[in-house]
Design an enzyme around this catalytic site. Structure first.
Site, PDB file in Angstrom:
ATOM      1  N   ARG B 225       0.847  -1.193   0.000  1.00 50.80           N
ATOM      2  CA  ARG B 225       0.000   0.000   0.000  1.00 50.80           C
ATOM      3  C   ARG B 225       0.885   1.247   0.000  1.00 50.80           C
ATOM      4  O   ARG B 225       1.955   1.256   0.606  1.00 50.80           O
ATOM      5  CB  ARG B 225      -0.878   0.033   1.260  1.00 50.80           C
ATOM      6  CG  ARG B 225      -2.025  -0.957   1.257  1.00 50.80           C
ATOM      7  CD  ARG B 225      -3.124  -0.561   0.268  1.00 50.80           C
ATOM      8  NE  ARG B 225      -4.277  -1.442   0.353  1.00 50.80           N
ATOM      9  CZ  ARG B 225      -4.609  -2.350  -0.574  1.00 50.80           C
ATOM     10  NH1 ARG B 225      -3.873  -2.500  -1.660  1.00 50.80           N
ATOM     11  NH2 ARG B 225      -5.690  -3.087  -0.409  1.00 50.80           N
ATOM     12  N   HIS B 273      -0.385   0.114  -9.963  1.00 50.30           N
ATOM     13  CA  HIS B 273      -1.101  -0.814  -9.063  1.00 50.30           C
ATOM     14  C   HIS B 273      -1.572  -2.066  -9.815  1.00 50.30           C
ATOM     15  O   HIS B 273      -2.767  -2.392  -9.816  1.00 50.30           O
ATOM     16  CB  HIS B 273      -2.290  -0.102  -8.396  1.00 50.30           C
ATOM     17  CG  HIS B 273      -2.715  -0.773  -7.111  1.00 50.30           C
ATOM     18  ND1 HIS B 273      -3.161  -0.080  -6.010  1.00 50.30           N
ATOM     19  CD2 HIS B 273      -2.751  -2.087  -6.749  1.00 50.30           C
ATOM     20  CE1 HIS B 273      -3.458  -0.929  -5.038  1.00 50.30           C
ATOM     21  NE2 HIS B 273      -3.215  -2.148  -5.464  1.00 50.30           N
TER      22      HIS B 273
END
Lengths: 310, 310
Positions: B225, B273
């Site tokens: 993250r 991502h």
């Protein structure tokens, strides 16, 4: 014991001699030069040997090839049949090659080049999810190197096939063998990886009709020898959009000439013969162990089968 | 059975509903919108949920999070304590993430970027042999994903360490645990890979003093993250040449804003991502199986420990 050394690059020879001494082999080094008389050496350690260098060497028991591919030795017309030709067994090269191929397959299947371009353009462009099943991969050659590559890819989730001259079995890999299995193997290889030894039978194997038997939108990865590939046939298939691209580490002429058509072809990625670079320290340790074993009257492993050529 | 759905992206919801129907779950879909009264649904399937959406849901047994990271759910102040929060277990994501990391580590340790630059300049510039031993790699987080990454790298020949909250053992991997093992783990991690869950304890873990404990010329790979990383601290370390580079797939703000300093930093590689993109078909099959098991009176697997936050 007298050992005959040769490489076109004399700096290499110095390094070999120094590393071999560290391995505790007592020897007298003789560096081969054109025109020198037969030396009577018991062993030879060579890379890219010259025609005629083994002609009068009647005392020679074994020639150690510094590398996995022995085709340069096999081509020598003057190579006496009774001398064992010994190739490097792994010495870390298989892992390096497996890593290179896994990197190349990921680069292709994940579209990493598009991400690098997007980065340069400050663009955030995630691609849709692609399953491993969309990228069946085929490995030509199932020796130490090919097996390592096949298992690494299969372990990640790729459907992996393998093809070899003689039948092999490998957990989680669809193995095909001989001419009969070749077409079925190719038909399911969207990414085709070549790690075959170079022999008269495998020279130009990456050519028509092989290309025509691959699925559409396929890729070629060649990390074996430049002579496996018909370069102009590949360029034609890429121009015709039948083959989507190639990752090439080896070429017919190395270094690849500056005017070669491969350089500017956007479908071709070039690396300078680094996929399986030899760990020369590990290689010399391996050769030292073999010399010691031989001197102790034990057999040699890694001896080339002259009839098969590898 | 009533199922409550929510994602900020309504097209995703349609796809989930359609895939879930194909898995043979009979259900009545309710799409959550701000201000709707409590629905009485038995299950919820959500991504990036909104505060307050579970407030009056007294019939709710389980919330399925579409993804491995549940920190957005854990942050909800209104999340009733008796409801099971269930995260995706693998569904192919671990293999994708292992492939991404193996690609990134090979890209770094083999100097692939230099080869790409050389290619553009028509240059043949083989680098000297680098042994795997020169690239010890450390994996922070040893769940399903971290274990797969660690084993994949160890199998190629990298020296691999792992660090986790609670002690783990893993064949061929040096495992460290807790605060005591952290410094020793970091000191031997030239490439540091983060796959930790995001919790209040792990937020900003990629920051000082962690950076100061890494060996010189180290690299950071973050695929967990964006909130794990102090972005400006990383930029300072890179500017000071203490950290050689970073491969980043996740960011505090996604998409990464066009004026972000990361884009033009030559030591940072950016992907949008995509390291562990969810296979949404596999994810819905997994959720369907869990719903069926629950309806048959069986227990749920993958339930989040609220105290630990993952």
């Amino acid at each position: 014991v007298d050992i005959l050394f040769y490489s076109p690059d004399s700096q290499r020879i110095e390094r070999w001699i120094s590393l071999l001494r560290k391995e505790g082999v007592g020897f007298n080094p003789i560096v081969w030069r054109p025109g020198i008389p037969p030396t009577g050496a018991r062993f030879a350690i060579v890379r890219l040997p010259e025609e005629g260098m083994f002609g009068g060497e009647n005392n020679l028991k074994a020639i150690f090839n510094v590398g996995a591919g022995v085709e340069a030795l096999m081509k020598l017309k003057s190579l006496p049949a009774h001398i064992d030709v010994v190739r490097l067994e792994d010495s870390g090269m298989a892992n390096k090659m497996a890593e290179y191929v896994m990197h190349a397959v990921a680069d292709i299947s994940r579209g990493m080049d598009a991400y690098r371009r997007a980065h340069r353009g400050r663009s955030w462009l995630p691609a849709p999810y692609a399953s491993f099943d969309e990228w069946p991969t085929g490995i030509m050659g199932l020796g130490v190197i090919g097996r390592k590559i096949a298992l690494g890819l299969a372990n990640l989730g790729y459907p992996v096939s393998g093809w070899s001259r003689s039948p092999k079995t490998l957990d989680g890999v669809h193995c095909y063998a001989g001419p009969d299995g070749f077409k079925r193997f190719l038909a399911r290889s969207r990414v085709l990886v070549n790690v075959l030894p170079l022999t008269p039978e495998t020279e130009n194997i990456l050519d028509e009709p092989l290309f025509s038997l691959l699925p559409p939108d396929s890729y070629i990865i060649n990390i074996a020898r430049g002579e496996h590939l018909n370069e102009s046939a590949l360029l034609e298939r890429i121009a015709g959009k039948k083959i989507a691209g190639a990752v090439l580490d080896v070429f017919r002429t190395e270094p690849l000439p500056a005017d070669h058509l491969f350089w500017d072809n956007p479908a071709i990625r070039i690396t300078p013969h680094i996929a399986g670079t030899t760990d020369i320290q590990a290689a010399m340790a391996q050769i030292a162990a073999k010399i010691k074993a031989h001197e102790a009257g034990l057999g040699l492993t890694g001896v080339v089968d002259r009839a098969m050529g590898y």
